[in-house]
Design an enzyme around this catalytic site. Structure first.
Site, PDB file in Angstrom:
ATOM      1  N   ASN A 105       0.711  -1.155  -0.061  1.00 46.30           N
ATOM      2  CA  ASN A 105       0.156  -0.094  -0.035  1.00 46.30           C
ATOM      3  C   ASN A 105       0.763   1.286   0.088  1.00 46.30           C
ATOM      4  OD1 ASN A 105      -2.972  -0.374   0.140  1.00 46.30           O
ATOM      5  ND2 ASN A 105      -2.307  -1.990   1.889  1.00 46.30           N
ATOM      6  N   ASP A 159     -14.391   1.122  15.385  1.00 46.64           N
ATOM      7  CA  ASP A 159     -13.988   0.577  16.528  1.00 46.64           C
ATOM      8  C   ASP A 159     -14.730   1.198  17.819  1.00 46.64           C
ATOM      9  OD1 ASP A 159     -11.921  -1.059  15.460  1.00 46.64           O
ATOM     10  OD2 ASP A 159     -10.994   0.777  15.385  1.00 46.64           O
ATOM     11  N   HIS A 187      -5.707   0.808  14.423  1.00 45.74           N
ATOM     12  CA  HIS A 187      -6.783   0.225  14.165  1.00 45.74           C
ATOM     13  C   HIS A 187      -6.472  -1.270  13.875  1.00 45.74           C
ATOM     14  CE1 HIS A 187     -10.504  -0.794  12.350  1.00 45.74           C
ATOM     15  NE2 HIS A 187     -10.002  -1.072  10.987  1.00 45.74           N
TER      16      HIS A 187
END
Length: 367
Positions: A105, A159, A187
């Site tokens: 990424n 979350d 996360h």
């Protein structure tokens, strides 16, 4: 009627976007009087599917949907945008480790950071959703030297919402009656969903909770909820993630409720002893388009230990991509002194590109 705001969305033909676009166009993100321009970005091979999404948006006849533009590159898609929602990311494949996902990424978010720097509105607000979101946000931010690091966030609101939802189900409260929950850190499965400051009807909730349930049931379940959803559905969270994007951007732009706070992954300024320069989820209050970390929350030894665990994971991720982080932006990230240059929305001059071939829907032709 207000002037329209421009919202860029990457990965716009994906499953999260499929749940997100129609709610934005309906006014769920910025209110029932805020027109929107959607600048949707996808890979070239996904453009036919994106055209299909645009057809459905047109078929809904949303009164707030001013314009839809479709792009196969970030540079054009980010032009003059006030808000950027970065959904698109390389998914984790079979056998891939988190470090492999980071490398895959890195180039995507380096390019997107540069494109936002060069083409977006000067006060653009960015939320990264594509995982690993915290470090992807750091990569994008470090590649945007002309923007403040505080303009880049990653999403821990999913979350946060999971924390409220599970607590509400456990206690029998309505989620709207629960305030002051917090999510700290990454996360990932190291995050810390914190109930020690939570209130229901203005009263502390933690003293009435079974500590065994909190430590051995609640916290692990929030941490691993994404995997639990995948195991049950065969695919990752989409509708709940889209809902969290709506909540994240709405609170950032319009403010958190009085007496409450939310959770956002932001560049750390050293609060609570967290290392500076990493993107870390903190409890924050939002006002006038700005956010501020909630200070002086009491932290016991167990909580501090959990913060160190998730901090260590983020530092490890940062080290893995350090060669992709331009050195000229390091100082700004390590010595953050402001949250946003301005909470106001700046408008570009009339954009002639709204009459370009990328524009597939425009509803202001008689104006």
């Amino acid at each position: 009627m207000k002037r329209p705001v421009r919202i860029a969305i990457t990965g716009a033909a994906g499953s999260i976007s499929n749940s997100l676009l129609f709610r934005i166009a309906a006014g769920d993100m910025f209110g029932p009087d805020q027109p929107v321009i959607l600048q949707l970005i996808e890979r070239p091979e996904a453009m036919p599917a994106l055209h299909g999404m645009a057809m459905e948006l047109e078929d809904c006849a949303f009164p707030l949907l001013h314009t839809v533009r479709l792009h196969d590159n970030a540079e054009a898609g980010f032009k003059n945008v006030h808000y950027a929602i970065l959904l698109g990311a390389r998914p984790r494949g079979p056998g891939m480790e988190r470090k492999d996902l980071l490398s895959a990424n890195a180039e995507i978010f380096s390019r997107q950071g540069r494109a936002l720097n060069d083409h977006a509105n000067h006060d653009v607000k960015v939320v990264v959703v594509g995982n690993p979101a915290n470090t992807n946000a750091l990569i994008a931010s470090r590649n945007a030297p002309d923007l403040s690091p505080s303009q880049f966030t990653a999403m821990s609101r999913l979350d946060h919402n999971r924390t409220k939802g599970m607590l509400a189900n456990h206690t029998g409260c309505n989620p709207t009656d629960i305030r002051r929950v917090a999510v700290w850190g990454n996360h990932s499965a190291t995050q810390y969903p914190d109930l020690r400051h939570a209130e229901t009807f203005g009263m502390p909730v933690f003293p009435s909770l079974d500590l065994n349930w909190v430590e051995n049931d609640f916290i692990p379940r929030v941490q691993k909820r994404g995997a639990e959803v995948i195991a049950a559905r065969g695919q990752s969270s989409a509708a709940s993630a889209a809902n969290a994007v709506i909540d994240h951007m709405r609170d950032w732009a319009l403010g958190t409720p009085p007496g409450d706070f939310t959770s956002m992954c932001i560049v750390s300024d050293g609060s609570y002893g967290v290392a500076k320069g990493i993107v870390f989820s903190f409890p924050v209050c939002c006002r006038y388009g700005r956010y501020q970390i909630v200070q002086n929350l009491a932290m016991d030894e167990a909580s501090l230990k959990r913060l160190k665990t998730t901090e260590a994971e983020l530092l490890e991720e940062k080290a893995a991509v350090d060669h992709l982080l331009p050195k000229e932006t390091e100082e700004a990230h390590n010595n953050l002194s402001i949250r946003l240059r301005s909470g106001a929305v700046r408008y570009a001059e009339e954009d002639n590109d709204d009459d370009s071939p990328a524009t597939v829907l425009r509803t202001d032709r008689v104006m």
